[in-house]
Design a protein around this motif. Sequence first.
Motif, PDB file in Angstrom:
ATOM      1  N   TYR A   8      18.270   1.740   5.093  1.00  0.00           N
ATOM      2  CA  TYR A   8      18.637   2.720   4.067  1.00  0.00           C
ATOM      3  C   TYR A   8      19.986   3.275   4.505  1.00  0.00           C
ATOM      4  N   VAL A   9      20.980   3.114   3.657  1.00  0.00           N
ATOM      5  CA  VAL A   9      22.352   3.437   4.068  1.00  0.00           C
ATOM      6  C   VAL A   9      22.921   4.569   3.215  1.00  0.00           C
ATOM      7  N   VAL A  10      23.370   5.610   3.898  1.00  0.00           N
ATOM      8  CA  VAL A  10      24.005   6.754   3.232  1.00  0.00           C
ATOM      9  C   VAL A  10      25.488   6.736   3.602  1.00  0.00           C
ATOM     10  N   ALA A  11      26.351   6.709   2.606  1.00  0.00           N
ATOM     11  CA  ALA A  11      27.791   6.795   2.866  1.00  0.00           C
ATOM     12  C   ALA A  11      28.210   8.255   2.797  1.00  0.00           C
ATOM     13  N   ALA A 193      19.727  19.501   8.273  1.00  0.00           N
ATOM     14  CA  ALA A 193      18.290  19.339   8.528  1.00  0.00           C
ATOM     15  C   ALA A 193      17.539  19.021   7.231  1.00  0.00           C
ATOM     16  N   GLU A 194      17.934  19.688   6.158  1.00  0.00           N
ATOM     17  CA  GLU A 194      17.290  19.470   4.854  1.00  0.00           C
ATOM     18  C   GLU A 194      17.559  18.055   4.342  1.00  0.00           C
ATOM     19  N   LEU A 195      18.810  17.614   4.449  1.00  0.00           N
ATOM     20  CA  LEU A 195      19.157  16.261   3.996  1.00  0.00           C
ATOM     21  C   LEU A 195      18.502  15.199   4.879  1.00  0.00           C
ATOM     22  N   HIS A 196      18.426  15.471   6.169  1.00  0.00           N
ATOM     23  CA  HIS A 196      17.791  14.527   7.092  1.00  0.00           C
ATOM     24  C   HIS A 196      16.335  14.286   6.658  1.00  0.00           C
ATOM     25  N   ALA A 197      15.652  15.347   6.342  1.00  0.00           N
ATOM     26  CA  ALA A 197      14.256  15.226   5.884  1.00  0.00           C
ATOM     27  C   ALA A 197      14.187  14.430   4.571  1.00  0.00           C
ATOM     28  N   ARG A 198      15.138  14.696   3.664  1.00  0.00           N
ATOM     29  CA  ARG A 198      15.166  13.993   2.377  1.00  0.00           C
ATOM     30  C   ARG A 198      15.417  12.494   2.586  1.00  0.00           C
ATOM     31  N   TYR A 199      16.368  12.165   3.462  1.00  0.00           N
ATOM     32  CA  TYR A 199      16.710  10.754   3.691  1.00  0.00           C
ATOM     33  C   TYR A 199      15.571  10.013   4.398  1.00  0.00           C
ATOM     34  N   LEU A 200      14.879  10.699   5.296  1.00  0.00           N
ATOM     35  CA  LEU A 200      13.714  10.061   5.943  1.00  0.00           C
ATOM     36  C   LEU A 200      12.673   9.687   4.892  1.00  0.00           C
ATOM     37  N   ALA A 201      12.459  10.610   3.953  1.00  0.00           N
ATOM     38  CA  ALA A 201      11.474  10.356   2.895  1.00  0.00           C
ATOM     39  C   ALA A 201      11.918   9.211   1.992  1.00  0.00           C
ATOM     40  N   LEU A 202      13.201   9.212   1.633  1.00  0.00           N
ATOM     41  CA  LEU A 202      13.725   8.153   0.755  1.00  0.00           C
ATOM     42  C   LEU A 202      13.671   6.794   1.464  1.00  0.00           C
ATOM     43  N   ALA A 203      14.020   6.793   2.759  1.00  0.00           N
ATOM     44  CA  ALA A 203      14.025   5.534   3.512  1.00  0.00           C
ATOM     45  C   ALA A 203      12.605   4.994   3.670  1.00  0.00           C
ATOM     46  N   ALA A 204      11.663   5.906   3.836  1.00  0.00           N
ATOM     47  CA  ALA A 204      10.262   5.493   4.011  1.00  0.00           C
ATOM     48  C   ALA A 204       9.697   4.891   2.719  1.00  0.00           C
ATOM     49  N   ALA A 205      10.299   5.250   1.609  1.00  0.00           N
ATOM     50  CA  ALA A 205       9.789   4.810   0.303  1.00  0.00           C
ATOM     51  C   ALA A 205      10.276   3.420  -0.095  1.00  0.00           C
ATOM     52  N   ILE A 206      11.279   2.885   0.629  1.00  0.00           N
ATOM     53  CA  ILE A 206      11.778   1.558   0.201  1.00  0.00           C
ATOM     54  C   ILE A 206      11.012   0.419   0.876  1.00  0.00           C
TER      55      ILE A 206
END
Length: 206
Positions: A8-11, A193-206
């Motif tokens: 999962y890649v965030v630019a 911290a908030e975005l980190h939690a969001r990205y973990l959730a998004l990455a886990a969903a793929i």
Amino acid sequence: MTAHHNPYVVALTGGIAAGKSAVTRRFEAHGIAVYDADVAAREVVKPGSEGLQAIVDSFGPDVLDAGGQLDRAGMRRRVFADETARRTLEAITHPRVRTWLREHAESDRGPYCLLAIPLLAENIDHYRWVQRILVVDAPETVQLERLMKRDGIDAALAQRMIERQASRSQRLALADDVIENGGDEAALDAAVAELHARYLALAAAI
């Protein structure tokens, strides 16, 4: 056999002196790998690289310093004054930087990774493969002030440097997420911290 890891890649991007590195340091503190286009730009022209050879072939051996490295300051002056030279240099380095970033992203084994790309808005068509775009945003007055202080330059030069980049509105138009960094750097902790939690959730969903 292990399942193929789809990274999962965030630019991450932002204007000059918007505070990108302050943000990337905080993601790294969460254990997230950050692959930086500025690091890539040095890697792809290091001694012995095809990139450096292509620059020497195009511009001549005087682009090297005494140690056989690319004379970056000399090169910068040269392309600053000459549009054709700038295009030639970019045609050599940009595709190699993109390949470097993509290879590093694809081999990353973390839950997600960040690509720090200052000129993302200017080159967005080459990065359609990333899943998400995070923009670090600061008012232009703040950018100016930070840039003058950071680089020890006057307002006129700082203004020119800002104007040579994509506009704030162009960058914000691309953003999936925005970190406002117009104030105190400490405020970034909670935002990251908030975005980190969001990205973990998004990455886990793929």
